[in-house]
Design a protein around this motif. Structure first.
Motif, mmCIF file in Angstrom:
data_model
loop_
_atom_site.group_PDB
_atom_site.id
_atom_site.type_symbol
_atom_site.label_atom_id
_atom_site.label_comp_id
_atom_site.label_asym_id
_atom_site.label_seq_id
_atom_site.Cartn_x
_atom_site.Cartn_y
_atom_site.Cartn_z
ATOM 1 N N SER A 194 0.341 9.791 -4.782
ATOM 2 C CA SER A 194 0.448 11.128 -4.201
ATOM 3 C C SER A 194 1.580 11.928 -4.829
ATOM 4 C CB SER A 194 0.642 11.037 -2.684
ATOM 5 O OG SER A 194 1.818 10.328 -2.369
ATOM 6 N N GLU B 106 -6.634 2.682 1.560
ATOM 7 C CA GLU B 106 -5.862 3.226 0.437
ATOM 8 C C GLU B 106 -6.098 4.723 0.280
ATOM 9 O OE1 GLU B 106 -5.794 1.313 -3.302
ATOM 10 O OE2 GLU B 106 -5.617 -0.714 -2.487
ATOM 11 N N ILE C 298 0.831 -1.198 0.000
ATOM 12 C CA ILE C 298 0.000 0.000 0.000
ATOM 13 C C ILE C 298 0.872 1.258 0.000
ATOM 14 C CG2 ILE C 298 -0.327 0.384 2.498
ATOM 15 C CD1 ILE C 298 -3.272 0.822 1.921
ATOM 16 N N LYS D 58 2.024 1.807 -3.689
ATOM 17 C CA LYS D 58 0.922 2.281 -4.540
ATOM 18 C C LYS D 58 0.503 3.699 -4.192
ATOM 19 C CE LYS D 58 -3.809 1.269 -6.017
ATOM 20 N NZ LYS D 58 -4.942 0.317 -5.975
ATOM 21 N N THR D 59 0.236 3.955 -2.923
ATOM 22 C CA THR D 59 -0.328 5.256 -2.537
ATOM 23 C C THR D 59 0.709 6.366 -2.552
ATOM 24 O OG1 THR D 59 -0.037 4.736 -0.186
ATOM 25 C CG2 THR D 59 -2.164 4.210 -1.173
ATOM 26 N N THR E 43 -3.199 7.558 0.759
ATOM 27 C CA THR E 43 -2.878 8.475 -0.323
ATOM 28 C C THR E 43 -2.908 9.919 0.159
ATOM 29 O OG1 THR E 43 -3.802 6.942 -1.969
ATOM 30 C CG2 THR E 43 -3.543 9.240 -2.636
#
Length: 292
Positions: free
Chosen positions: A21, A104, A13, A16-17, A108
């Motif tokens: 951002s 998520e 995570i 991805k996040t 983010t």
């Protein structure tokens, strides 16, 4: 959750996040939230064109001449995530479970905050205040927040959005940018006053995460359903058109009431289904705020 599994999920995570951002949200976040916080700087004599709402009446009375308060833009924000950890977040029929998308979205926003040198904190709530993580900066703090988002186990299963908003208002004296992330399965009337008070003090944004099976159910015959917050169970005849229509009406009426409550308090809201792209929804929310 096992420690090794948790570490893998945290890492996944984070990758991805943090990427979202950095590459997508950075500019929109800055535009949408920077410069909205103002802090007191000084008092000076009133000049033609000054807003009369800025007059400092105490100083004016002492000097028998109008004086106004001068404010300057805050260079650093405090961001709070109010995260719903009630039982209904465990539901997931279409797409991922609500709690996974909530985690998520929260991560983010958290990474967007620290990239803009802002502090970030979290308030976990059900029908009680479950945990408060004070705002701080830094990657280590963010990773701690992500671990809690993924693995936190609440004591209660109900929902009290009003209670979370009252806690925010009482706990944080400085103006804060606060995101309420929830499925908002709660009576809007019960948090209407708390929402208005919190929105008057803080910059408040609501993000609703819902499953489309919350809105309507297919004709699949007789099924047993369970309320994840109360634990109550009942049989439901989904082959009945009246039953399906009643559920859809319940959802529509509740959404209308929630939307009206947000509008009344001047709170922006984005509603995101678990099988939809939350990136697009957040981008639209940030861009909408940025052009004001």
């Amino acid at each position: 959750m096992e420690a090794t599994e948790l570490i893998k999920k945290v890492r996944k995570i984070e990758i991805k996040t943090r990427g979202l951002s950095q590459n997508i949200f950075a500019g929109e976040y800055h535009t949408a939230f920077k410069g909205r916080g103002m802090i007191f700087s000084e008092v000076r004599e009133y000049q033609y064109g000054d807003d009369v709402r800025d007059i400092d009446w105490n100083v004016t009375a002492r000097h028998n001449h109008p004086y106004v308060k001068v404010y300057e833009e805050e260079r650093e924000l405090t961001v709070m995530l109010l995260v719903d950890v009630s039982g209904s977040r465990l539901f997931g029929a279409l797409g991922e479970e609500k709690r996974e998308m909530i985690a998520e979205i929260a991560a983010t926003i958290a990474f967007s905050a620290i990239q803009n040198n802002d502090k970030i904190g979290v308030l976990f709530f059900s029908d009680k205040i479950e945990k408060f993580i004070p705002p701080k900066k830094g990657r280590k703090h963010i990773l701690f927040i992500i671990r809690e988002l993924l693995d936190f186990s609440p004591e209660s299963k109900g929902t009290d959005i009003g209670g979370a908003l009252r806690y925010l208002t009482d706990a944080l004296k400085k103006r804060t940018t606060a995101f309420v992330i929830s499925d908002f399965i709660d009576d809007a009337e019960s948090y209407r006053t708390s929402l208005s008070v919190a929105a008057n003090k803080h910059d408040l944004i609501s993000i609703q995460v819902f499953d489309k099976r919350d809105t309507q159910i297919p004709d699949i015959g007789l099924i047993r359903v369970k309320d994840l917050e109360t634990g109550g169970e009942r049989w439901l005849d989904t082959s009945s058109k009246r039953t399906r229509q009643a559920l859809s009406k319940w959802w529509y009426d509740r959404q209308q009431k929630m939307t009206e409550t947000m509008r009344h308090s001047g709170v922006d809201i984005a509603s995101i289904a678990t099988d939809e792209d939350y990136v697009r929804a957040l981008m639209a929310l940030f861009q909408r705020r940025g052009v004001r």
